[in-house]
Design a protein around this motif. Structure first.
Motif, PDB file in Angstrom:
ATOM      1  N   ASP A 189       0.752  -1.157   0.019  1.00 18.90           N
ATOM      2  CA  ASP A 189      -0.157  -0.006  -0.082  1.00 18.90           C
ATOM      3  C   ASP A 189       0.811   1.377  -0.186  1.00 18.90           C
ATOM      4  OD1 ASP A 189       1.064  -0.001   2.657  1.00 18.90           O
ATOM      5  OD2 ASP A 189      -0.924  -0.610   3.411  1.00 18.90           O
ATOM      6  N   SER A 190       0.164   2.319  -0.415  1.00 20.64           N
ATOM      7  CA  SER A 190       0.962   3.654  -0.323  1.00 20.64           C
ATOM      8  C   SER A 190       0.049   4.704   0.292  1.00 20.64           C
ATOM      9  CB  SER A 190       1.416   4.067  -1.762  1.00 20.64           C
ATOM     10  OG  SER A 190       0.563   3.874  -2.554  1.00 20.64           O
ATOM     11  N   LYS A 191       0.594   5.808   0.989  1.00 19.84           N
ATOM     12  CA  LYS A 191      -0.233   6.628   1.567  1.00 19.84           C
ATOM     13  C   LYS A 191       0.571   8.018   1.400  1.00 19.84           C
ATOM     14  CE  LYS A 191      -0.518   3.432   5.252  1.00 19.84           C
ATOM     15  NZ  LYS A 191       0.701   2.736   4.636  1.00 19.84           N
ATOM     16  N   MET A 192      -0.605   9.028   1.309  1.00 18.58           N
ATOM     17  CA  MET A 192      -0.049  10.368   0.846  1.00 18.58           C
ATOM     18  C   MET A 192      -1.208  10.991   2.145  1.00 18.58           C
ATOM     19  SD  MET A 192       0.543  12.711  -2.149  1.00 18.58           S
ATOM     20  CE  MET A 192       1.430  11.353  -3.063  1.00 18.58           C
ATOM     21  N   ILE A 193      -0.305  12.090   2.949  1.00 15.76           N
ATOM     22  CA  ILE A 193      -1.071  12.851   4.133  1.00 15.76           C
ATOM     23  C   ILE A 193      -0.574  14.475   3.553  1.00 15.76           C
ATOM     24  CG2 ILE A 193      -1.556  13.480   6.488  1.00 15.76           C
ATOM     25  CD1 ILE A 193      -0.538  10.838   7.054  1.00 15.76           C
ATOM     26  N   PHE A 194      -1.656  15.320   3.391  1.00 14.53           N
ATOM     27  CA  PHE A 194      -1.386  16.909   3.283  1.00 14.53           C
ATOM     28  C   PHE A 194      -1.733  17.651   4.570  1.00 14.53           C
ATOM     29  CE2 PHE A 194      -2.504  14.790  -0.643  1.00 14.53           C
ATOM     30  CZ  PHE A 194      -1.737  15.263  -1.639  1.00 14.53           C
ATOM     31  N   PHE A 195      -0.539  18.197   5.020  1.00 13.08           N
ATOM     32  CA  PHE A 195      -0.941  19.106   6.126  1.00 13.08           C
ATOM     33  C   PHE A 195      -1.039  20.507   5.694  1.00 13.08           C
ATOM     34  CE2 PHE A 195       1.678  15.260   7.268  1.00 13.08           C
ATOM     35  CZ  PHE A 195       1.027  14.982   8.414  1.00 13.08           C
ATOM     36  N   GLU A 196      -2.073  21.121   6.792  1.00  9.10           N
ATOM     37  CA  GLU A 196      -2.161  22.603   6.324  1.00  9.10           C
ATOM     38  C   GLU A 196      -2.573  23.058   7.741  1.00  9.10           C
ATOM     39  OE1 GLU A 196      -4.566  25.619   3.374  1.00  9.10           O
ATOM     40  OE2 GLU A 196      -4.679  23.434   3.081  1.00  9.10           O
ATOM     41  N   LYS A 197      -1.873  24.172   8.168  1.00 11.88           N
ATOM     42  CA  LYS A 197      -2.077  24.740   9.463  1.00 11.88           C
ATOM     43  C   LYS A 197      -3.466  25.099   9.597  1.00 11.88           C
ATOM     44  CE  LYS A 197       2.493  26.554  10.663  1.00 11.88           C
ATOM     45  NZ  LYS A 197       3.276  27.575  10.908  1.00 11.88           N
ATOM     46  N   GLY A 198      -4.320  24.872  10.642  1.00 10.54           N
ATOM     47  CA  GLY A 198      -5.415  24.831  11.231  1.00 10.54           C
ATOM     48  C   GLY A 198      -6.681  24.215  10.469  1.00 10.54           C
ATOM     49  N   LYS A 199      -5.916  23.135   9.922  1.00 11.70           N
ATOM     50  CA  LYS A 199      -7.066  22.126   9.376  1.00 11.70           C
ATOM     51  C   LYS A 199      -6.794  20.764   9.583  1.00 11.70           C
ATOM     52  CE  LYS A 199      -8.272  25.136   4.957  1.00 11.70           C
ATOM     53  NZ  LYS A 199      -8.190  24.927   3.578  1.00 11.70           N
ATOM     54  N   VAL A 200      -7.674  19.881   9.376  1.00 10.87           N
ATOM     55  CA  VAL A 200      -7.493  18.475   9.708  1.00 10.87           C
ATOM     56  C   VAL A 200      -6.636  17.813   8.478  1.00 10.87           C
ATOM     57  CG1 VAL A 200      -8.508  16.107  10.031  1.00 10.87           C
ATOM     58  CG2 VAL A 200      -9.752  18.414  11.189  1.00 10.87           C
ATOM     59  N   PRO A 201      -5.625  17.058   8.779  1.00  2.00           N
ATOM     60  CA  PRO A 201      -4.839  16.428   7.545  1.00  2.00           C
ATOM     61  C   PRO A 201      -5.806  15.962   6.718  1.00  2.00           C
ATOM     62  CG  PRO A 201      -3.761  15.908   9.986  1.00  2.00           C
ATOM     63  CD  PRO A 201      -5.183  16.700   9.927  1.00  2.00           C
ATOM     64  N   ASP A 202      -5.214  16.069   5.353  1.00  2.00           N
ATOM     65  CA  ASP A 202      -6.067  15.212   4.279  1.00  2.00           C
ATOM     66  C   ASP A 202      -5.300  13.964   4.006  1.00  2.00           C
ATOM     67  OD1 ASP A 202      -7.316  14.355   2.016  1.00  2.00           O
ATOM     68  OD2 ASP A 202      -7.415  16.221   1.114  1.00  2.00           O
ATOM     69  N   ILE A 203      -5.969  12.771   4.161  1.00  2.00           N
ATOM     70  CA  ILE A 203      -5.241  11.465   4.276  1.00  2.00           C
ATOM     71  C   ILE A 203      -5.773  10.827   2.882  1.00  2.00           C
ATOM     72  CG2 ILE A 203      -4.968   9.300   5.300  1.00  2.00           C
ATOM     73  CD1 ILE A 203      -5.277  10.586   7.947  1.00  2.00           C
ATOM     74  N   ARG A 204      -4.889  10.335   1.916  1.00  2.00           N
ATOM     75  CA  ARG A 204      -5.072   9.816   0.987  1.00  2.00           C
ATOM     76  C   ARG A 204      -4.476   8.310   0.927  1.00  2.00           C
ATOM     77  NH1 ARG A 204      -6.215  13.599  -2.994  1.00  2.00           N
ATOM     78  NH2 ARG A 204      -7.109  15.429  -2.012  1.00  2.00           N
TER      79      ARG A 204
END
Length: 598
Positions: free
Chosen positions: A110-125
């Motif tokens: 499997d592979s995963k990607m997480i996008f972090f942005e201050k003030g927001k919940v991390p976007d997990i793919r």
């Protein structure tokens, strides 16, 4: 023993192929870590790691949290806390690497990607059911090269050119890779091209419109052990080294995240001695998975009795003579992955055989076979080829290049060989590495033929892929399946989607032999019902003959008998039957030609 002050937080990541452990002291310092392939023996691997932990730390108190694709079932049975691995990894990044904008993790399947942005919940793919863009995709390339996966890194570092490779599932990508091999493209270029394809696949399938912003954090076993892979990601994403982080222990990031969450999510403390006792004693007499199939063989004695009772056809053999000019008949099966050769004398007895992997070049493989035959006799000039026939994937190439007398359609070659095994044959099933052929016979004549198209489920590579994934040679994996007490019902699914069924069985406590036996049943089910789409088992008739290297695995023969309720016949040379049939054809055609001349 006094353990005052000796308290640790433990994270355990149980994936489909590996177990990772991270142990932190109360200050958050990593004091112990381990990374092992578990080969589906979860308890045995856990026991070894915990005993190593005891030698390192002595008796102490532990708070444990588990993660991973196989971890949930074990967390529930052993009474430990559980957290999704992307959540664990995100926690590790949040606490230790706050500057990270994008997280990219690659595991075995499997592979995963997480996008972090201050003030927001991390976007997990996360990737879906496709193995393209994972460590397994890279492992399959190593298997084609017959090298350790780590050696691909050395090769990729020497590459001069990148070639297009479709990073789809391993079954279809092999076509692209084998094509490059047949064109004599350097292995260094192919290794680098695979890394490039993986990077392209991960970015395309997981980003989906999101910007991959620095700093980019890489983790997972493939990145940890294959530095060249990260360089290809950097190139695809246009990143500098300063914009990337590859931590020292990239392979244990989710396990470390679990350890950071242990005070919040663990169900309590346990000493190492208690943990060892729990792992080694807390197991049921029978696994918990509900879908079980009948045993293939009840014992070694039962297996031997079956072998003796079965009408195994032993092809007649004789010595290859070269003291005088002697006529022989040559049959060759030039397949997509292997080349097979059979030489018959005028009595129809086999005097010589050869079997070689093509390594992407069927022409070269056959040349090597001719050289081996030439070197095996004292007087090669006395080996007179009175008739020759070729079949298979490379039929036209071999026939033209070596001036063979005849080319014969694969199904006809296999049908001719099957009639030697069972004159009243009603159904012939040939399963090779990546293809299968089914011949339905009525009143001694072929009524209908079926071949697989794009799907490889039910083929030999299906078993080989999972045997290697679990760290077993195919022959040993096959032997295990014969005596499994509780064969898993893994259903009828393609190679990629079968991973989820295997993980589920492992979570529910299935042993390796139960999974191996389940594969034997699945090969048959996939072949008959998914690929050939047989609606009624009676279509096969009462005289079934099986061929192809896959049937060296007697558990698959037995699974077919259990499902069909019929006796199944096979020869002692299942992998050579196409070449045997071609040689028989050459012999018959030459005989008819002489009769016609008279």
């Amino acid at each position: 023993m006094n353990i005052d002050g000796k308290h640790y937080r433990v994270g355990v990541d149980i994936g489909s192929t590996t177990m990772k452990v991270a142990v932190l002291d109360q200050s958050g310092k990593l004091v112990f870590s381990d990374y092992q392939r578990h080969q589906a023996d979860i308890r045995g691997t856990a026991s070894r790691i915990v005993k190593q932990l005891y030698q390192t730390l002595g008796e102490c108190s532990l708070r444990i949290v588990i993660t991973g694709s196989v971890g949930m079932g074990y967390a529930q049975r052993l009474g430990f806390g559980f957290v999704q691995e992307v959540v664990a990894a995100a926690e590790m990044v949040r606490q230790r690497y706050p500057q990270v904008g994008t997280f990219i993790d690659m595991g075995g399947e499997d592979s995963k990607m997480i996008f972090f942005e201050k003030g927001k919940v991390p976007d997990i793919r996360m990737n879906g059911s496709c193995a393209g863009g994972t460590g397994a995709f890279i492992d399959q390339t190593a298997m084609l090269f017959h090298v350790e996966t780590k050696e691909l890194n050395t090769l990729a570092a020497q590459a001069e050119h990148i070639h297009p490779i479709a990073s789809r599932c391993g079954v279809f990508s092999k076509t692209d890779i084998q094509n490059l091999m047949s064109r004599n493209i350097s292995r260094a270029d192919i290794a680098a091209s695979v890394f490039n394809a993986v990077a392209m696949q991960v970015v395309a399938s997981l980003a989906r419109g999101m910007d991959i912003t620095p700093t980019v954090f890489f983790c997972g076993g493939p990145f940890a052990f294959l530095p060249e892979l990260q360089k290809h990601f950097q190139r695809v994403l246009g990143l500098s080294e300063e914009q990337c982080i590859l931590p020292e222990n990239a392979q244990i990031i989710p396990a470390s995240g679990c350890a950071l969450l242990a005070d919040q999510l663990s169900t309590g403390s346990i000493t190492i001695s208690q943990l060892i006792n729990t792992i080694e004693t807390k197991q049921d007499d029978t696994p918990t998975f509900s879908n079980r199939l009948p045993r293939l063989f009840s014992s070694e004695k039962n297996y031997q009795e079956w072998l003796e009772a079965e009408n195994i056809y032993y092809v007649k053999r004789a010595k290859l003579k070269d003291d005088n000019p002697t006529p022989y008949f040559l049959g060759v099966d030039s397949g997509s992955t292997t080349t097979k050769l059979v030489l018959l004398n005028t009595e129809g007895e086999i005097v010589y055989t050869d079997y070689q992997r093509n390594e992407g070049d069927s022409f070269k493989a056959f040349c090597g076979m001719l050289q081996s035959l030439h070197q095996s006799v004292a007087n090669p000039a006395n080996i007179v080829i009175a008739g020759s026939a070729v079949t298979g994937y490379g039929e036209n190439l071999i026939k033209t290049a070596f001036n063979f007398d005849y080319g014969i359609v694969e199904t006809m070659a296999h049908f001719s060989a099957a009639k030697q095994v069972e004159p009243n044959v009603s159904f012939v099933l040939d399963i090779g590495g990546q293809d299968m052929k089914a011949i339905f016979v009525e009143n001694g004549s072929i009524r209908r033929m079926e071949i697989n198209e794009a799907c490889s489920s039910g083929c030999g590579s299906f078993i080989e892929t999972f045997a290697n994934m679990m760290g077993y040679p195919v022959a040993e994996f096959a032997k295990l399946s014969c005596f499994a007490p509780y064969p898993c019902d893994l259903g009828t699914r393609c190679t990629v989607f079968m991973n989820s069924k295997v993980k589920q069985a492992m979570q529910e406590g299935a042993a390796v032999d139960d999974i191996a036996a389940g594969f034997s049943y699945s090969v048959v089910k996939n072949c008959l019902f998914k690929v050939l789409k047989i609606k009624n088992i009676e279509e096969l008739g009462q005289h079934i003959v099986v061929q192809g290297g896959t049937f060296r695995n007697h558990s698959i023969v037995r699974a077919l008998e259990n499902m069909s309720g019929c006796h199944v016949s096979f020869s002692d040379i299942p992998e050579l039957m196409g070449a045997y049939g071609a040689a028989l054809y050459a012999k018959q055609m030459k005989k008819e030609h002489k009769l016609f001349q008279k």
